[in-house]
Design a protein around this motif. Structure first.
Motif, PDB file in Angstrom:
ATOM      1  N   ALA A   1      10.342   2.103  21.174  1.00  0.00           N
ATOM      2  CA  ALA A   1      10.544   1.472  19.864  1.00  0.00           C
ATOM      3  C   ALA A   1       9.196   1.215  19.184  1.00  0.00           C
ATOM      4  O   ALA A   1       9.059   1.446  17.972  1.00  0.00           O
ATOM      5  CB  ALA A   1      11.318   0.169  20.018  1.00  0.00           C
ATOM      6  N   ALA A   2       8.206   0.759  19.937  1.00  0.00           N
ATOM      7  CA  ALA A   2       6.885   0.505  19.363  1.00  0.00           C
ATOM      8  C   ALA A   2       6.262   1.811  18.866  1.00  0.00           C
ATOM      9  O   ALA A   2       5.665   1.855  17.785  1.00  0.00           O
ATOM     10  CB  ALA A   2       5.973  -0.145  20.411  1.00  0.00           C
ATOM     11  N   ALA A   3       6.435   2.885  19.642  1.00  0.00           N
ATOM     12  CA  ALA A   3       5.908   4.187  19.218  1.00  0.00           C
ATOM     13  C   ALA A   3       6.610   4.659  17.954  1.00  0.00           C
ATOM     14  O   ALA A   3       5.975   5.201  17.034  1.00  0.00           O
ATOM     15  CB  ALA A   3       6.071   5.207  20.344  1.00  0.00           C
ATOM     16  N   LEU A   4       7.920   4.443  17.873  1.00  0.00           N
ATOM     17  CA  LEU A   4       8.695   4.826  16.684  1.00  0.00           C
ATOM     18  C   LEU A   4       8.234   4.037  15.472  1.00  0.00           C
ATOM     19  O   LEU A   4       8.035   4.601  14.385  1.00  0.00           O
ATOM     20  CB  LEU A   4      10.189   4.610  16.939  1.00  0.00           C
ATOM     21  N   VAL A   5       8.034   2.730  15.634  1.00  0.00           N
ATOM     22  CA  VAL A   5       7.569   1.890  14.525  1.00  0.00           C
ATOM     23  C   VAL A   5       6.186   2.358  14.065  1.00  0.00           C
ATOM     24  O   VAL A   5       5.923   2.464  12.859  1.00  0.00           O
ATOM     25  CB  VAL A   5       7.549   0.396  14.941  1.00  0.00           C
ATOM     26  N   ALA A   6       5.306   2.677  15.005  1.00  0.00           N
ATOM     27  CA  ALA A   6       3.964   3.143  14.651  1.00  0.00           C
ATOM     28  C   ALA A   6       4.057   4.464  13.873  1.00  0.00           C
ATOM     29  O   ALA A   6       3.362   4.660  12.872  1.00  0.00           O
ATOM     30  CB  ALA A   6       3.109   3.311  15.908  1.00  0.00           C
ATOM     31  N   ALA A   7       4.930   5.352  14.334  1.00  0.00           N
ATOM     32  CA  ALA A   7       5.097   6.635  13.639  1.00  0.00           C
ATOM     33  C   ALA A   7       5.659   6.417  12.239  1.00  0.00           C
ATOM     34  O   ALA A   7       5.222   7.056  11.266  1.00  0.00           O
ATOM     35  CB  ALA A   7       6.005   7.547  14.446  1.00  0.00           C
TER      36      ALA A   7
ATOM     37  N   GLN B   1       2.622   5.228   5.299  1.00  0.00           N
ATOM     38  CA  GLN B   1       1.252   5.241   4.745  1.00  0.00           C
ATOM     39  C   GLN B   1       0.972   6.589   4.083  1.00  0.00           C
ATOM     40  O   GLN B   1       0.418   6.647   2.985  1.00  0.00           O
ATOM     41  CB  GLN B   1       0.235   4.959   5.863  1.00  0.00           C
ATOM     42  N   GLN B   2       1.373   7.659   4.744  1.00  0.00           N
ATOM     43  CA  GLN B   2       1.167   8.985   4.172  1.00  0.00           C
ATOM     44  C   GLN B   2       1.961   9.152   2.878  1.00  0.00           C
ATOM     45  O   GLN B   2       1.475   9.728   1.901  1.00  0.00           O
ATOM     46  CB  GLN B   2       1.549  10.076   5.184  1.00  0.00           C
ATOM     47  N   GLU B   3       3.210   8.669   2.875  1.00  0.00           N
ATOM     48  CA  GLU B   3       4.030   8.740   1.658  1.00  0.00           C
ATOM     49  C   GLU B   3       3.386   7.939   0.533  1.00  0.00           C
ATOM     50  O   GLU B   3       3.347   8.387  -0.622  1.00  0.00           O
ATOM     51  CB  GLU B   3       5.443   8.217   1.931  1.00  0.00           C
ATOM     52  N   LYS B   4       2.853   6.753   0.863  1.00  0.00           N
ATOM     53  CA  LYS B   4       2.186   5.917  -0.138  1.00  0.00           C
ATOM     54  C   LYS B   4       0.991   6.666  -0.738  1.00  0.00           C
ATOM     55  O   LYS B   4       0.812   6.705  -1.957  1.00  0.00           O
ATOM     56  CB  LYS B   4       1.739   4.596   0.504  1.00  0.00           C
ATOM     57  N   GLN B   5       0.189   7.286   0.143  1.00  0.00           N
ATOM     58  CA  GLN B   5      -0.971   8.034  -0.332  1.00  0.00           C
ATOM     59  C   GLN B   5      -0.531   9.205  -1.210  1.00  0.00           C
ATOM     60  O   GLN B   5      -1.163   9.508  -2.232  1.00  0.00           O
ATOM     61  CB  GLN B   5      -1.803   8.543   0.860  1.00  0.00           C
ATOM     62  N   MET B   6       0.579   9.847  -0.804  1.00  0.00           N
ATOM     63  CA  MET B   6       1.079  10.971  -1.569  1.00  0.00           C
ATOM     64  C   MET B   6       1.542  10.519  -2.951  1.00  0.00           C
ATOM     65  O   MET B   6       1.251  11.156  -3.972  1.00  0.00           O
ATOM     66  CB  MET B   6       2.228  11.629  -0.797  1.00  0.00           C
TER      67      MET B   6
END
Length: 154
Positions: free
Chosen positions: A109-115, A121-126
């Protein structure tokens, strides 16, 4: 316990043989001595002794039987405790496995949240890049229109 019982029976048989032998000897003495009363008294004493020994042997046998019963109870209790121990160990193993599975799920779950954070973040930058491009395009378009209007007016 069985060996003790067999030993007690053997002792009793040996005593009986010894008594029989003594009886035979005393009987021979009686014939040679002519004193049947004295021999009868001796035999009576010996019979009394043997009765006491027989009572003692019976008591020993009873004690051995009680000990055998106690041993059986102890074996049953030991088996019950071993069963309980095995159940507790199995429960402990299940608990450990469950705990490990929960830890793995938490890590997943932590790995999923990080992903998901990284994707957001990438969508925001886009979106920011797209917005910047749109602003630049709009500025360029407006500058061109202004230049055309300025050229028309001039």
């Amino acid at each position: 316990v069985q060996r003790r019982l067999m030993a007690a029976n053997k002792v009793a048989e040996d005593r009986a043989r010894a008594v029989t032998e003594q009886f035979n000897k005393l009987e021979a003495k009686c014939e040679t001595m002519g004193s049947a009363t004295a021999i009868a008294n001796q035999l009576q004493e010996r019979c009394n002794e043997l009765e006491i020994q027989l009572a003692q042997a019976r008591e020993e046998k009873q004690q051995l039987l009680r000990a055998e019963g106690h041993n059986a109870n102890c074996r049953n209790e030991l088996a019950r405790l071993q069963d309980e121990l095995q159940k507790a160990m199995a429960e402990q193993q299940l608990s450990r496995q469950s705990h490990e599975a929960l830890e793995q799920r938490a890590q997943d779950a932590a790995a999923l949240v990080a992903a998901q954070k990284q994707m957001a973040q990438q969508e925001k930058q886009m979106v920011e890049l797209q917005a910047s491009n749109a602003v630049l395009e709009l500025e360029t378009k407006l500058k061109l229109e202004l230049k055309q209007k300025a050229d028309e007016l001039a």
